[in-house]
Design an enzyme around this catalytic site. Structure first.
Site, PDB file in Angstrom:
ATOM      1  N   SER A 186       5.191  -4.520  -5.823  1.00  0.00           N
ATOM      2  CA  SER A 186       6.171  -5.533  -4.696  1.00  0.00           C
ATOM      3  C   SER A 186       6.639  -6.307  -5.301  1.00  0.00           C
ATOM      4  O   SER A 186       6.396  -6.655  -6.878  1.00  0.00           O
ATOM      5  CB  SER A 186       5.370  -5.549  -4.179  1.00  0.00           C
ATOM      6  OG  SER A 186       4.999  -7.286  -3.468  1.00  0.00           O
TER       7      SER A 186
ATOM      8  N   TYR B   2      -2.470  -9.668  -1.001  1.00  0.00           N
ATOM      9  CA  TYR B   2      -1.522  -7.842  -1.310  1.00  0.00           C
ATOM     10  C   TYR B   2      -1.232  -8.753  -2.386  1.00  0.00           C
ATOM     11  O   TYR B   2      -0.772  -8.432  -3.278  1.00  0.00           O
ATOM     12  CB  TYR B   2      -1.311  -8.869  -0.288  1.00  0.00           C
ATOM     13  CG  TYR B   2       0.387  -7.676  -0.348  1.00  0.00           C
ATOM     14  CD1 TYR B   2      -0.146  -6.216  -0.058  1.00  0.00           C
ATOM     15  CD2 TYR B   2       1.710  -7.741  -0.909  1.00  0.00           C
ATOM     16  CE1 TYR B   2       0.984  -4.971   0.278  1.00  0.00           C
ATOM     17  CE2 TYR B   2       2.447  -7.057  -0.695  1.00  0.00           C
ATOM     18  CZ  TYR B   2       2.087  -5.235  -0.599  1.00  0.00           C
ATOM     19  OH  TYR B   2       3.712  -4.982  -0.866  1.00  0.00           O
TER      20      TYR B   2
HETATM   21  P1  NAP Z   1       3.485   1.626   6.195  1.00  0.00           P
HETATM   22  O1  NAP Z   1       5.474   1.710   6.534  1.00  0.00           O
HETATM   23  O2  NAP Z   1       2.966   0.487   6.551  1.00  0.00           O
HETATM   24  O3  NAP Z   1       3.280   2.472   5.597  1.00  0.00           O
HETATM   25  C1  NAP Z   1       2.454   2.347   4.998  1.00  0.00           C
HETATM   26  C2  NAP Z   1       1.461   3.766   4.612  1.00  0.00           C
HETATM   27  O4  NAP Z   1       0.177   3.821   3.765  1.00  0.00           O
HETATM   28  C3  NAP Z   1       1.583   4.813   5.874  1.00  0.00           C
HETATM   29  O5  NAP Z   1       1.900   6.632   5.247  1.00  0.00           O
HETATM   30  C4  NAP Z   1       0.065   4.587   6.101  1.00  0.00           C
HETATM   31  O6  NAP Z   1      -0.508   6.156   6.322  1.00  0.00           O
HETATM   32  C5  NAP Z   1      -0.570   4.413   4.205  1.00  0.00           C
HETATM   33  N1  NAP Z   1      -1.866   4.535   3.587  1.00  0.00           N
HETATM   34  C6  NAP Z   1      -2.176   2.972   4.585  1.00  0.00           C
HETATM   35  N2  NAP Z   1      -3.624   2.347   4.755  1.00  0.00           N
HETATM   36  C7  NAP Z   1      -4.234   3.849   4.355  1.00  0.00           C
HETATM   37  C8  NAP Z   1      -5.881   4.413   4.161  1.00  0.00           C
HETATM   38  N3  NAP Z   1      -6.589   3.894   3.491  1.00  0.00           N
HETATM   39  N4  NAP Z   1      -5.517   5.725   3.272  1.00  0.00           N
HETATM   40  C9  NAP Z   1      -4.093   6.569   3.234  1.00  0.00           C
HETATM   41  N5  NAP Z   1      -3.267   6.291   3.369  1.00  0.00           N
HETATM   42  C10 NAP Z   1      -3.111   5.083   4.121  1.00  0.00           C
HETATM   43  O7  NAP Z   1       4.409   0.318   4.592  1.00  0.00           O
HETATM   44  P2  NAP Z   1       5.038   0.388   3.802  1.00  0.00           P
HETATM   45  O8  NAP Z   1       6.355  -0.051   3.794  1.00  0.00           O
HETATM   46  O9  NAP Z   1       5.689   2.133   3.892  1.00  0.00           O
HETATM   47  O10 NAP Z   1       4.766   0.523   2.348  1.00  0.00           O
HETATM   48  C11 NAP Z   1       4.039   1.698   1.461  1.00  0.00           C
HETATM   49  C12 NAP Z   1       3.984   0.649   0.052  1.00  0.00           C
HETATM   50  O11 NAP Z   1       5.139   0.599  -0.052  1.00  0.00           O
HETATM   51  C13 NAP Z   1       2.631  -0.107  -0.373  1.00  0.00           C
HETATM   52  O12 NAP Z   1       2.128   0.393  -1.074  1.00  0.00           O
HETATM   53  C14 NAP Z   1       3.616  -1.190   0.643  1.00  0.00           C
HETATM   54  O13 NAP Z   1       2.673  -2.545  -0.162  1.00  0.00           O
HETATM   55  C15 NAP Z   1       4.798  -1.112  -0.732  1.00  0.00           C
HETATM   56  N6  NAP Z   1       5.171  -2.364  -0.464  1.00  0.00           N
HETATM   57  C16 NAP Z   1       6.197  -2.243   0.759  1.00  0.00           C
HETATM   58  C17 NAP Z   1       7.395  -3.235   0.914  1.00  0.00           C
HETATM   59  C18 NAP Z   1       8.185  -3.124   2.392  1.00  0.00           C
HETATM   60  O14 NAP Z   1       9.154  -4.411   2.659  1.00  0.00           O
HETATM   61  N7  NAP Z   1       8.109  -1.959   3.078  1.00  0.00           N
HETATM   62  C19 NAP Z   1       7.779  -3.924   0.195  1.00  0.00           C
HETATM   63  C20 NAP Z   1       7.097  -3.876  -1.659  1.00  0.00           C
HETATM   64  C21 NAP Z   1       6.536  -3.425  -1.341  1.00  0.00           C
HETATM   65  P3  NAP Z   1      -1.716   5.859   7.570  1.00  0.00           P
HETATM   66  O15 NAP Z   1      -1.582   4.819   8.620  1.00  0.00           O
HETATM   67  O16 NAP Z   1      -1.531   6.957   8.400  1.00  0.00           O
HETATM   68  O17 NAP Z   1      -3.262   6.354   7.241  1.00  0.00           O
END
Ligand code: NAP
Length: 252
Positions: A144, A157
């Site tokens: 991130s 986080y």
């Molecule tokens: P998101 O839309 O909230 O997706 C999160 C994913 O993680 C979902 O598929 C969720 O699936 C899964 N997940 C969450 N808790 C879990 C658990 N306990 N066990 C198994 N699966 C779990 O968020 P996203 O933005 O795509 O995030 C994906 C990654 O990118 C994360 O690591 C986040 O920190 C990182 N990230 C995001 C951004 C951004 O701007 N969006 C920026 C930097 C980094 P279920 O709810 O179905 O379990």
């Protein structure tokens, strides 16, 4: 001609494949030729449809990575289904927002368990499988901007994602000689559930957008190229990098 980005015959595990960034990466890897194991707590049906539409096989695994309990089973199911494992994308992650002065122990533990502890132990089980099958492999951790910066109101986080960057470097040092590439992608600001609260706040949303040189938030498809690169033989001599895919955010 040999295509160094071709993933044909590879089996990729993507955690958090139900939506957002994980879904985008799962689809990109499938389009590059990989069969995909999609892990999440809820349905990965939408991702499955897209992977199958790309002509690849898909295995859904329902698992909660808040604990390490399902980790060995994820590897075992993958190998029973695909015969092997080649690529692991540690993408599942959560965020909790509150001022540091009020932040709860639960919000600390919940985030660290999914974002850091399970990342390590799933990587360990995956690497043991690679050693067993006598092959190299690729681990891609999703870091991130908070692997580089402090941020505000997200102490667990930031700690977890700074930890992911450090862990990426440590594992790269230990496993590079075993032909296991461990790298990370650091997404900037992407339109997913994770950033819903930020985008709902007009002031924060405008401030973030105003700092992105590319002039737009990222969408999950923007990460596909970096994920394919780090999953493929094109990156065989790349170890321990944390690659920003951020529309220029960090260089601003
Ligand atoms: P998101 O839309 O909230 O997706 C999160 C994913 O993680 C979902 O598929 C969720 O699936 C899964 N997940 C969450 N808790 C879990 C658990 N306990 N066990 C198994 N699966 C779990 O968020 P996203 O933005 O795509 O995030 C994906 C990654 O990118 C994360 O690591 C986040 O920190 C990182 N990230 C995001 C951004 C951004 O701007 N969006 C920026 C930097 C980094 P279920 O709810 O179905 O379990």
């Amino acid at each position: 001609m040999h295509n160094p980005f071709d993933l044909t015959g590879k089996v990729a595990i993507v955690t958090g494949a139900s939506t957002g960034i994980g879904q985008g990466i799962a689809i990109a890897l499938a389009k590059a030729g990989a069969d995909v194991v999609g892990v999440a707590r809820t349905s990965v049906e939408e991702t499955s449809r897209e992977v199958v539409a790309a002509g690849r096989k898909f295995l859904p695994i329902q698992a909660d990575l808040a604990s390490t309990a399902p980790i060995q089973d994820i590897i075992d199911q993958t190998v029973a289904w695909g015969g092997r494992a080649d690529i692991l994308v540690n993408n599942a992650g959560i965020i909790r927002r509150a001022d540091a002065i009020d932040f709860s122990e639960k919000d600390w533990d919940d985030v660290l368990n999914v974002n850091l502890k399970s990342v390590f132990f799933l990587s360990q089980s995956f690497a043991r499988q690679l050693l067993k099958q006598k092959s190299g492999g690729k681990i891609i951790n999703i870091a991130s901007m908070l692997s580089f910066q402090g941020g505000i109101r997200i102490p667990s986080y930031t700690a977890s994602k700074s930890g992911v960057a450090g862990l990426t470097r440590l594992l790269a040092c230990e496993w590079a000689s075993k032909d296991i590439n461990v790298n990370a992608i650091a997404p900037g600001y992407f339109v997913t559930n994770n950033t819903q609260q930020l985008r709902d706040d007009p002031d924060r949303s405008a401030a973030i957008l105003g700092r992105i040189p590319a002039g737009r938030w990222g969408s999950p498809e923007d990460l596909g190229g970096a994920a394919v690169f780090l999953s493929s033989s094109a990156s065989d001599y790349v170890h321990g990098v944390v690659l920003p895919v951020d529309g220029g955010w960090l260089v601003r």
